[in-house]
Design an enzyme around this catalytic site. Structure first.
Site, PDB file in Angstrom:
ATOM      1  N   ASP A 118      51.541-111.254  83.620  1.00 56.57           N
ATOM      2  CA  ASP A 118      51.996-110.991  84.981  1.00 56.57           C
ATOM      3  C   ASP A 118      53.226-110.075  84.960  1.00 56.57           C
ATOM      4  OD1 ASP A 118      53.779-111.584  87.387  1.00 56.57           O
ATOM      5  OD2 ASP A 118      51.965-112.644  87.978  1.00 56.57           O
TER       6      ASP A 118
ATOM      7  N   HIS B  66      50.260-107.849  89.063  1.00 52.31           N
ATOM      8  CA  HIS B  66      50.817-108.900  89.914  1.00 52.31           C
ATOM      9  C   HIS B  66      50.185-108.777  91.293  1.00 52.31           C
ATOM     10  CE1 HIS B  66      53.744-111.908  91.129  1.00 52.31           C
ATOM     11  NE2 HIS B  66      54.099-111.159  92.157  1.00 52.31           N
TER      12      HIS B  66
ATOM     13  N   SER C 238      51.896-113.846  95.448  1.00 51.93           N
ATOM     14  CA  SER C 238      53.248-113.948  94.886  1.00 51.93           C
ATOM     15  C   SER C 238      54.018-115.125  95.507  1.00 51.93           C
ATOM     16  CB  SER C 238      53.982-112.614  95.073  1.00 51.93           C
ATOM     17  OG  SER C 238      55.156-112.566  94.312  1.00 51.93           O
TER      18      SER C 238
END
Length: 391
Positions: free
Chosen positions: A267, A334, A171
């Site tokens: 995502d 994610h 991330s």
């Protein structure tokens, strides 16, 4: 006495759990404080380091933790009272798995490397560099200094002898891996094989449901508050506004170091925050859809499909270069490389009948290239697990 016995039993269970998960103790980098390389609250940066062994003793993977960003003084003050802004609140042990896993059975290519998880406490993807500290809020915007201090410390601990090395992240940490990739390559020995891996860090300069780009204004605030401009790749900032250089699609074209991108076409963070951010979704029509695509209307699914089209265009600098790798599945997820289940598990996501660990390992060692794009709809890949939001 019964309560005390129960307490000790709980502690024993906790100890067994910690030992069983291969928990790695925290290292506080106190020497960095004198250099001004500190978390938002001024505390020392930290990382977890599991030393390499056997054939992996001179191989290194530096993995940067994710956790979003703070865009103004209020959100950074709130953040500094948590582990995302202060090492005082960080858990002392961290169980390594996935790309950092220490078992050959679940992480065959990297299990015996020196494996480091760099904790994230600056709120800027390790790009902040403001010298002054406002006495009113006592916030330190020093993410870039933190990154360099950690890397310098690891160099002194043996990374200067690296034969193979990976800079990776999840991330916001994966975005940092892209932004610092070429610098990392330049610091390490010229003889070393050095590559970078981004897991869910390919945030796109996308249009939201209003037709605007909320994410651009969001990143503009991050860059301005943290003084990030001077820490971003000059190959990008020399051509466009600094906040645009938070988008990998504008940084990757001029990158010299090989990069592998692991991302979900749908995502889950980007569907929520790039496509349908709450600030834009005034009527809350997207409240349920963006959390569970099965709850989307036909019109919303068409918009979600359009987001995948935006993602595909943004990824063109990746799949147009042979040295780069791409694992783009159609999951609503994610960060998929942090758990053994999704990294290499039998029920983990596959693209072209290949699991993430095998794709990345083959690419890193040059055994075979991997640039694969999954089928086009969010329900087409039966290997996609239930939504994963690891960070």
């Amino acid at each position: 006495m019964g309560r005390l016995k129960q307490c000790w039993s709980s502690l024993l269970v906790l100890a067994v759990v910690v030992i069983g998960t291969g928990a790695v103790p925290i290292t506080y980098l106190q020497s960095a404080v004198a250099k001004g390389a500190v978390c938002l609250d001024g505390s020392a940066p930290a990382y977890h380091f599991d030393k390499g062994f056997g054939s992996g003793v001179n191989n290194w993977i530096v993995h940067m933790e994710g956790g979003g960003w703070c865009t103004d003084v209020a959100s950074c003050i709130e953040r500094k009272g948590t582990m995302k802004g202060s090492s005082k609140f960080m858990n002392k042990d961290f169980g390594f798995s996935g790309i950092l896993g220490g078992k050959q059975s679940t992480n065959p290519d990297f299990y015996n490397w020196n494996r480091i998880k760099v904790r994230y406490c600056d709120g800027s993807s390790f790009t902040g560099n403001v010298a002054a500290v406002n006495p009113a809020n006592k916030l330190f915007f020093r993410g870039a200094r933190v990154w360099r201090a950690v890397v310098d410390d690891l160099m002194a601990k043996g990374m200067k002898n690296a034969q193979n090395a990976i800079l990776s992240g999840c991330s916001a940490g994966a975005l940092a891996a892209i932004l610092h990739c070429d610098t990392f390559r330049a610091i390490l020995p010229r003889t070393a094989r050095v590559k970078c891996v981004s897991d869910a860090g390919y945030f796109i300069h996308g249009k939201d449901i209003s037709g605007g780009s909320y994410i651009q204004s969001y990143y503009s605030k991050v860059v301005a508050l943290h003084g990030s401009a001077k820490s971003l790749p000059i190959s990008c900032t020399s051509k466009m506004k600094p906040e645009l250089c938070f988008f990998p699609q504008y940084v990757v074209p001029s990158m010299r170091t090989p990069l592998f991108v692991i991302n979900a076409a749908f995502d889950s963070w980007q569907i929520k925050n790039v496509l349908a951010p709450t600030a834009v979704d005034k009527s809350k029509e997207w409240k349920n859809c963006k959390l569970d695509l099965k709850k989307c209307s036909a019109a919303q699914l068409k918009t979600v499909q359009g987001f995948r089209d935006q993602m595909m265009r943004a990824l063109s600098p990746v799949h147009s270069t042979p040295s780069r790798g791409l694992f783009l599945d159609s999951c609503h997820a994610h960060c998929q490389g942090g758990s053994a289940a999704s990294w290499s598990g039998v029920k983990g996501p596959q693209v072209a009948n290949t699991r993430i660990s095998k794709a990345v390992g083959n690419w890193f060692y040059g055994r075979s290239a991997f640039q694969k794009i999954d089928c086009p709809s969010p329900t087409c890949n039966p290997t996609c697990p239930a939504i994963s939001t690891e960070d």
